[in-house]
Write a protein that holds these residues in place. Structure first.
Motif, PDB file in Angstrom:
ATOM      1  N   ASP A 170      28.298 -19.169  42.057  1.00  0.00           N
ATOM      2  CA  ASP A 170      29.204 -18.097  41.665  1.00  0.00           C
ATOM      3  C   ASP A 170      30.302 -18.642  40.755  1.00  0.00           C
ATOM      4  O   ASP A 170      30.965 -19.625  41.098  1.00  0.00           O
ATOM      5  N   PRO A 171      30.503 -18.050  39.571  1.00  0.00           N
ATOM      6  CA  PRO A 171      31.497 -18.578  38.623  1.00  0.00           C
ATOM      7  C   PRO A 171      32.903 -18.587  39.224  1.00  0.00           C
ATOM      8  O   PRO A 171      33.289 -17.660  39.938  1.00  0.00           O
ATOM      9  N   PRO A 172      33.683 -19.633  38.960  1.00  0.00           N
ATOM     10  CA  PRO A 172      35.049 -19.692  39.496  1.00  0.00           C
ATOM     11  C   PRO A 172      35.936 -18.621  38.878  1.00  0.00           C
ATOM     12  O   PRO A 172      35.752 -18.232  37.729  1.00  0.00           O
ATOM     13  N   LYS A 173      36.864 -18.131  39.659  1.00  0.00           N
ATOM     14  CA  LYS A 173      37.813 -17.126  39.174  1.00  0.00           C
ATOM     15  C   LYS A 173      39.168 -17.735  38.837  1.00  0.00           C
ATOM     16  O   LYS A 173      40.021 -17.084  38.244  1.00  0.00           O
ATOM     17  N   LYS A 174      39.355 -19.001  39.231  1.00  0.00           N
ATOM     18  CA  LYS A 174      40.607 -19.697  38.966  1.00  0.00           C
ATOM     19  C   LYS A 174      40.312 -21.075  38.378  1.00  0.00           C
ATOM     20  O   LYS A 174      39.269 -21.664  38.634  1.00  0.00           O
ATOM     21  N   SER A 175      41.218 -21.571  37.583  1.00  0.00           N
ATOM     22  CA  SER A 175      41.121 -22.915  37.026  1.00  0.00           C
ATOM     23  C   SER A 175      42.410 -23.655  37.350  1.00  0.00           C
ATOM     24  O   SER A 175      43.507 -23.155  37.058  1.00  0.00           O
ATOM     25  N   THR A 176      42.287 -24.811  37.973  1.00  0.00           N
ATOM     26  CA  THR A 176      43.464 -25.613  38.285  1.00  0.00           C
ATOM     27  C   THR A 176      43.580 -26.742  37.279  1.00  0.00           C
ATOM     28  O   THR A 176      42.734 -27.637  37.226  1.00  0.00           O
ATOM     29  N   GLY A 177      44.619 -26.658  36.461  1.00  0.00           N
ATOM     30  CA  GLY A 177      44.869 -27.684  35.456  1.00  0.00           C
ATOM     31  C   GLY A 177      46.068 -28.520  35.843  1.00  0.00           C
ATOM     32  O   GLY A 177      46.385 -28.675  37.026  1.00  0.00           O
ATOM     33  N   ARG A 178      46.734 -29.054  34.836  1.00  0.00           N
ATOM     34  CA  ARG A 178      47.918 -29.865  35.072  1.00  0.00           C
ATOM     35  C   ARG A 178      49.059 -29.364  34.183  1.00  0.00           C
ATOM     36  O   ARG A 178      48.840 -28.929  33.047  1.00  0.00           O
ATOM     37  N   LYS A 179      50.266 -29.495  34.699  1.00  0.00           N
ATOM     38  CA  LYS A 179      51.479 -29.154  33.953  1.00  0.00           C
ATOM     39  C   LYS A 179      52.430 -30.334  34.056  1.00  0.00           C
ATOM     40  O   LYS A 179      52.578 -30.929  35.122  1.00  0.00           O
ATOM     41  N   ARG A 180      53.084 -30.662  32.938  1.00  0.00           N
ATOM     42  CA  ARG A 180      54.028 -31.773  32.949  1.00  0.00           C
ATOM     43  C   ARG A 180      55.235 -31.453  32.081  1.00  0.00           C
ATOM     44  O   ARG A 180      55.085 -31.000  30.940  1.00  0.00           O
ATOM     45  N   ALA A 181      56.394 -31.670  32.613  1.00  0.00           N
ATOM     46  CA  ALA A 181      57.634 -31.439  31.877  1.00  0.00           C
ATOM     47  C   ALA A 181      58.133 -32.752  31.294  1.00  0.00           C
ATOM     48  O   ALA A 181      57.927 -33.831  31.860  1.00  0.00           O
ATOM     49  N   LEU A 182      58.819 -32.656  30.151  1.00  0.00           N
ATOM     50  CA  LEU A 182      59.418 -33.834  29.533  1.00  0.00           C
ATOM     51  C   LEU A 182      60.623 -33.416  28.712  1.00  0.00           C
ATOM     52  O   LEU A 182      60.757 -32.247  28.336  1.00  0.00           O
ATOM     53  N   THR A 183      61.483 -34.357  28.462  1.00  0.00           N
ATOM     54  CA  THR A 183      62.626 -34.130  27.586  1.00  0.00           C
ATOM     55  C   THR A 183      62.613 -35.187  26.501  1.00  0.00           C
ATOM     56  O   THR A 183      62.080 -36.292  26.689  1.00  0.00           O
ATOM     57  N   LEU A 184      63.213 -34.848  25.371  1.00  0.00           N
ATOM     58  CA  LEU A 184      63.219 -35.767  24.236  1.00  0.00           C
ATOM     59  C   LEU A 184      64.301 -35.328  23.256  1.00  0.00           C
ATOM     60  O   LEU A 184      64.887 -34.245  23.382  1.00  0.00           O
ATOM     61  N   THR A 185      64.540 -36.187  22.297  1.00  0.00           N
ATOM     62  CA  THR A 185      65.447 -35.847  21.203  1.00  0.00           C
ATOM     63  C   THR A 185      64.655 -35.947  19.908  1.00  0.00           C
ATOM     64  O   THR A 185      63.964 -36.939  19.659  1.00  0.00           O
ATOM     65  N   ALA A 186      64.729 -34.889  19.098  1.00  0.00           N
ATOM     66  CA  ALA A 186      64.050 -34.864  17.800  1.00  0.00           C
ATOM     67  C   ALA A 186      65.004 -34.279  16.770  1.00  0.00           C
ATOM     68  O   ALA A 186      65.685 -33.277  17.033  1.00  0.00           O
ATOM     69  N   ASP A 187      65.092 -34.926  15.613  1.00  0.00           N
ATOM     70  CA  ASP A 187      66.013 -34.497  14.559  1.00  0.00           C
ATOM     71  C   ASP A 187      67.445 -34.403  15.081  1.00  0.00           C
ATOM     72  O   ASP A 187      68.216 -33.516  14.693  1.00  0.00           O
ATOM     73  N   GLY A 188      67.787 -35.311  15.997  1.00  0.00           N
ATOM     74  CA  GLY A 188      69.139 -35.356  16.534  1.00  0.00           C
ATOM     75  C   GLY A 188      69.446 -34.283  17.556  1.00  0.00           C
ATOM     76  O   GLY A 188      70.595 -34.182  18.012  1.00  0.00           O
ATOM     77  N   MET A 189      68.428 -33.475  17.960  1.00  0.00           N
ATOM     78  CA  MET A 189      68.673 -32.377  18.888  1.00  0.00           C
ATOM     79  C   MET A 189      67.911 -32.596  20.196  1.00  0.00           C
ATOM     80  O   MET A 189      66.697 -32.792  20.182  1.00  0.00           O
ATOM     81  N   PRO A 190      68.610 -32.573  21.329  1.00  0.00           N
ATOM     82  CA  PRO A 190      67.922 -32.689  22.619  1.00  0.00           C
ATOM     83  C   PRO A 190      66.999 -31.496  22.853  1.00  0.00           C
ATOM     84  O   PRO A 190      67.384 -30.342  22.595  1.00  0.00           O
ATOM     85  N   ARG A 191      65.810 -31.763  23.323  1.00  0.00           N
ATOM     86  CA  ARG A 191      64.822 -30.699  23.535  1.00  0.00           C
ATOM     87  C   ARG A 191      64.136 -30.890  24.884  1.00  0.00           C
ATOM     88  O   ARG A 191      64.055 -31.987  25.412  1.00  0.00           O
ATOM     89  N   GLU A 192      63.625 -29.775  25.399  1.00  0.00           N
ATOM     90  CA  GLU A 192      62.771 -29.833  26.582  1.00  0.00           C
ATOM     91  C   GLU A 192      61.395 -29.325  26.199  1.00  0.00           C
ATOM     92  O   GLU A 192      61.249 -28.493  25.294  1.00  0.00           O
ATOM     93  N   SER A 193      60.402 -29.848  26.871  1.00  0.00           N
ATOM     94  CA  SER A 193      59.036 -29.526  26.502  1.00  0.00           C
ATOM     95  C   SER A 193      58.161 -29.425  27.744  1.00  0.00           C
ATOM     96  O   SER A 193      58.455 -30.044  28.777  1.00  0.00           O
TER      97      SER A 193
END
Length: 311
Positions: A170-193
């Motif tokens: 029976d085909p799955p109805k849900k998919s369990t993946g992965r999520k990951r948070a990170l922070t960084l600075t690009a072009d002198g601006m702090p960012r979250e991703s």
């Protein structure tokens, strides 16, 4: 669910011995894939799409605008072929690879102050396999026959074998993946991703969303991006065409116990049908490959010899 029902299905699908190749000498494991995706869905609109036929490994790249988020929030989806793999290993490996790519940008000084949080499980819905709805009975087998829900130990051994295979198929109805948070600075601006990765239909689907830290509170940023992933990724379809769409069942012509061999063949058939649904495969495109309204698609054609016949 009756044993004879599944035995009858043996006449409806292309079957090959496990030791043989497809009838088409030019067919490989996947000859081509069609990736279908929404151009407009609720508050989301496709801003950019790209596919380089000379670099099929990179698959299809998509950029979406989110109406309920600041315009500067970048939201990208990458859909690229992988082949057969264990789901957990596929998403874990893909997340490691994604981290490596991001760290490479840090080495080039494009990013600074890079910090990763731990990856966590993230679940989304999985659409029903489009091959299950195929009008071409040679390419897919579908049935609405009910699977008995009584305990397995209350069934005879033959029925139990069939039911166990059917439940697993029976085909799955849900998919369990992965999520990951990170922070960084690009072009002198702090960012979250936020980075996400999922494995479905022989493909990896990765998502990357980034915004300046001042654009949204972190909890709001997470909520908006989580919702976009849960809405957009299940709205995509990945269809594969090639030898992966052939049912491979070993039939012993010299079997002494024909009933036992027929049961084994039926179980193999059910398992192979489930595999085709999970991989969303067919031997060739059918009449249901055209995109519906508010959807677009890219066709990935693989060079001859790229895939092994049975992967």
């Amino acid at each position: 669910m009756r044993l004879m029902y599944f035995l009858a299905l043996l006449a409806l699908v292309p079957i090959a011995s496990a030791a043989t190749k497809s009838d088409d000498p030019h067919s490989q494991f996947i000859d081509k894939s069609i990736v279908t995706y929404p151009t407009s869905l609720g508050n989301y609109s496709l801003a950019k799409e790209s596919y380089d036929p000379a670099n099929v490994a990179n698959g299809v790249s998509l950029k979406y605008d989110l109406a309920d988020a600041p315009h500067e929030l970048a939201f990208d989806i990458y859909v690229y072929p992988l082949g057969r793999a264990d789901t957990d290993k596929a998403v874990d490996d893909a997340m490691v690879e994604m981290e490596g790519e991001i760290r490479a940008l840090e080495q080039k000084k494009i990013y600074t102050d890079l910090k990763f949080k731990d990856a966590v499980a993230f679940e989304i819905a999985v659409p029903p396999p489009s091959m299950r709805k195929s009008d071409d009975k040679k390419d897919a087998v579908s049935s609405d026959a009910p699977v008995p829900d009584k305990p397995l130990d209350a069934m005879d051994s033959n029925t139990r074998s069939i039911v166990e295979a059917a439940r697993a198929a029976d085909p799955p109805k849900k998919s369990t993946g992965r999520k990951r948070a990170l922070t960084l600075t690009a072009d002198g601006m702090p960012r979250e991703s936020l980075a996400y990765v999922f494995y479905r239909n022989l493909f990896l689907i990765s998502v990357r969303a980034t915004a300046s830290i001042d654009a949204l509170p972190t909890d709001k940023f997470n909520a908006v991006v989580d919702r976009a992933v849960q809405d957009l990724v299940p709205a995509m379809d990945i269809q594969n065409f090639g030898d992966c769409g052939t049912i491979h069942v070993f039939v012993d012509d010299k079997a002494v116990d024909k009933d036992k061999d027929a049961l084994a063949g039926a179980v193999q058939l059910i398992r192979e049908t489930g595999r085709i649904w999970r991989e969303n495969c067919a031997n060739k495109p059918g009449p249901n490959t055209a995109p519906s309204a508010k959807h677009a698609q890219k066709t990935i054609v693989y060079p001859a010899g790229l895939w092994k016949v049975h992967n």
